[in-house]
Design an enzyme around this catalytic site. Structure first.
Site, PDB file in Angstrom:
ATOM      1  N   SER A  79       0.871  -1.216  -0.402  1.00 35.48           N
ATOM      2  CA  SER A  79      -0.077   0.142   0.116  1.00 35.48           C
ATOM      3  C   SER A  79       1.077   1.269  -0.391  1.00 35.48           C
ATOM      4  CB  SER A  79      -1.038  -0.252   1.409  1.00 35.48           C
ATOM      5  OG  SER A  79      -0.291  -0.206   2.709  1.00 35.48           O
ATOM      6  N   LYS A 129      -7.070   3.616   8.179  1.00 30.94           N
ATOM      7  CA  LYS A 129      -5.734   4.815   7.838  1.00 30.94           C
ATOM      8  C   LYS A 129      -6.867   5.643   7.806  1.00 30.94           C
ATOM      9  CE  LYS A 129      -3.261   1.241   5.049  1.00 30.94           C
ATOM     10  NZ  LYS A 129      -3.116   1.098   3.706  1.00 30.94           N
TER      11      LYS A 129
END
EC number: 3.4.21.53
Length: 575
Positions: free
Chosen positions: A464, A507
């Site tokens: 990511s 996140k």
């Protein structure tokens, strides 16, 4: 003996359990009372007759959906999506209390301290059913689940049957705690494989315990499993469960939980009442943000407990001093808070360092700087809490190589190589080189690029960070800086596509805690933001969803900031 006979006769005529009970009863009468076998058979009959068989217990049903919502709201703050899913599942048994309705198998997955175990207790209260908790952490013997055979000395049934006997009803809410920490396969057997029959609604109506040796109906049991991670759970076991994710709490939710649950609990545990301590809102926020860093609330509860105990000591000392003064003056009246001049019930922010010590986190993630070659990415840490991570790059004299440091795994290293390959391929389009054949790391002067992800002691892996690494390389080679209020995540491909990643809610919450105002995410993750992120956070932050690396660069640097040389062709290989 008469009681055993009465309970055997109460079983359903013609059932397997009654046939087994009658057979063993006849054996028991033929064996002398002083023999060992007599005690074995008698112990078996006691277990057999104490299990709640279908004919001996009646399932209790009542209108409860309104009560279930009220119970869940009273025990847990937030978790609206989780509560909605639970109400949907609980509505099925409420509509039909017949035997044919199978109980669902729920699996709560989330970080420690997010309320997985207490959710199971709330469900049992809402259903008005008995609650039994089975801890599977460290269980490494298959017989713990299925029981030991009667041929062994001091044998007994497994944990499932023991829980049924304690509950006394067949529609118990059974919590299988820490299912991800169950022992692996060994010479004792595989306990995870033994759970496959227990957690399969198509098979558990004839669960066979080795000790009882009679099919036991578990179809009315509501099984709730808890786990911190799915990685150590076998695929067949996961296939039998409905997975419900519990993410971390926001700071606002933690503040409400502290006021509504944690502070009253600590006051009661330490013998104080609400009039004797008053923690201000800034002080409570300071405890939440600077003294704890977790997805759950256990550390927050310990910190609040430390404050309450400190004030309890002050109260006791002031009470002793006042009592001594009254004794010298010859008065003996009841002491109130206002009469204790030395005691201060108010706890303010500047008092916390004296009570709890120096803050463990000083807000370093909020003190970001806008610098060439530095970009902030989004990560999910080991405790299940999200945060931001700086991607640092520098250019040093060398021979055109890439150096990666920061305890990186193989996948994240490949992301760095992918990002550099994309930047080299489009260096001419970004006005970094003067021709498509020039290598930006070798012209005009040969350099090496060093990419580092702090902190070096923490293991990092995953794809990511591809978008953040690409932006860091572009920033380093062009000299353009990315604003410090922007964070990003996303996997990239060689063709320049941005593909979806996981942990979006964690996140985004981490970025919100770090006061990031703009987040760049893959286009395929927009549904995760809409469904999992609360509207309050969505309104406070700007979300940019991108499909390609070029869109991500424009979102990070600003439209028109990078000088592109016209439209570059996207080449695809087709077989």
């Amino acid at each position: 003996m008469a009681d055993l006979k009465r309970r055997i006769e109460a079983m359903e005529p013609g059932s397997e359990e009654r046939k087994m009970g009658v057979r063993e009863w006849r054996r028991l009468k033929r064996i002398p009372q002083g023999s060992v076998e007599n005690g074995v058979i008698r112990s078996y009959l006691e277990w057999l007759t104490s299990i709640p068989w279908p004919n001996s217990t009646r399932l209790k049903t009542r209108p409860f959906l309104a009560a279930a919502r009220a119970q869940l709201d009273a025990d847990h703050f937030g978790l609206e999506k989780i509560k909605k899913r639970l109400i949907e599942y609980l509505a099925v048994p409420s509509r039909n209390g017949k035997k044919g309705v199978k109980g669902p198998i729920l699996l709560f997955v989330g970080p420690p301290g997010t309320g997985k175990t207490s959710l199971g207790q709330s469900v049992a209260k809402a259903l008005d059913r008995p609650f039994q908790r089975i801890s599977l952490g460290g269980v490494r013997d298959e017989a713990e689940i299925r029981g030991h055979r009667r041929t062994y000395v001091a044998s007994g049934p497994g944990l499932i049957v023991q829980a049924l006997r304690k509950a006394g009803r067949g529609d118990v809410v059974m919590l299988l705690d820490e299912i991800d920490k169950i022992g692996q396969s060994n010479f004792h057997g595989d306990p995870a494989a033994a759970l496959l029959e227990v957690l399969d609604p198509e098979q558990n109506h004839t669960f066979n315990d080795h000790y009882i040796n009679v099919p036991i109906d578990l179809s009315q049991v509501l099984f709730i499993c808890t786990a911190n991670t799915l990685e150590s759970i076998s695929t067949p076991l996961l296939d039998r469960c409905e997975i419900i994710q519990l993410s971390g709490y926001t700071y606002d939710e933690k503040m409400h939980i502290a006021r509504r649950f944690l502070l009253p609990k600590q006051l009661q545990a330490n013998g104080l009442d609400a009039s004797q301590i008053n923690i201000t809102e800034p002080a409570l926020l300071h405890i939440t943000t600077r003294y704890t860093r977790e997805a759950g609330v256990r550390s927050l509860e310990r910190a609040i407990g430390g404050v309450v105990r400190y004030k309890a000591v002050e109260w006791a000392e002031s009470l002793d001093g006042t009592a001594q003064t009254q004794q010298q003056e010859g008065t003996s009246s009841r002491t109130s808070v206002s009469q204790l001049k030395e005691y201060k019930s108010l706890v303010e922010e500047h008092d916390l360092e004296k009570i709890l010590g120096i803050a463990r986190w000083d807000g370093e993630e909020r003190e970001r700087e806008e610098r060439r070659g530095v970009v902030y990415g989004l990560v999910v840490m080991g405790q299940g809490e999200g945060g931001i991570l700086p991607v640092e790059t520098i250019a040093v004299p060398g021979s055109g190589k890439l150096k990666l440091t920061g305890s990186l795994g193989d996948v994240i290293k490949e992301s760095g190589e992918l990002a550099l390959s994309w930047v080299k391929r489009h260096a001419y389009d970004l006005c970094i080189t003067n021709s498509r054949t020039e290598d930006p790391l070798k012209f005009p002067d040969p350099i090496d690029i060093h990419l580092h992800l702090p902190a070096g002691a923490q293991k990092k892996d995953g794809p990511s960070a591809g978008v953040a690494m690409t932006c860091a390389f572009v920033s380093l080679l062009t000299g353009t800086c990315v604003p410090a209020n922007i964070a990003m995540t996303g996997e990239i491909t060689l063709r320049g596509r941005v593909t979806p990643v996981g942990g979006i809610k964690e996140k985004v919450l981490g970025a919100h805690r770090a006061q990031v105002t703009k987040v760049i995410l893959p286009w395929a993750n927009r549904k995760d933001v809409e469904h999992d992120v609360s509207p309050e956070i969505r309104n406070e932050m700007e979300f940019v969803f991108v499909r390609t690396v070029r869109e991500a660069l424009e979102a990070a640097f600003g439209r028109g900031t990078l000088g592109w040389r016209g439209e570059s062709l996207l080449l695809e290989s087709r077989l």
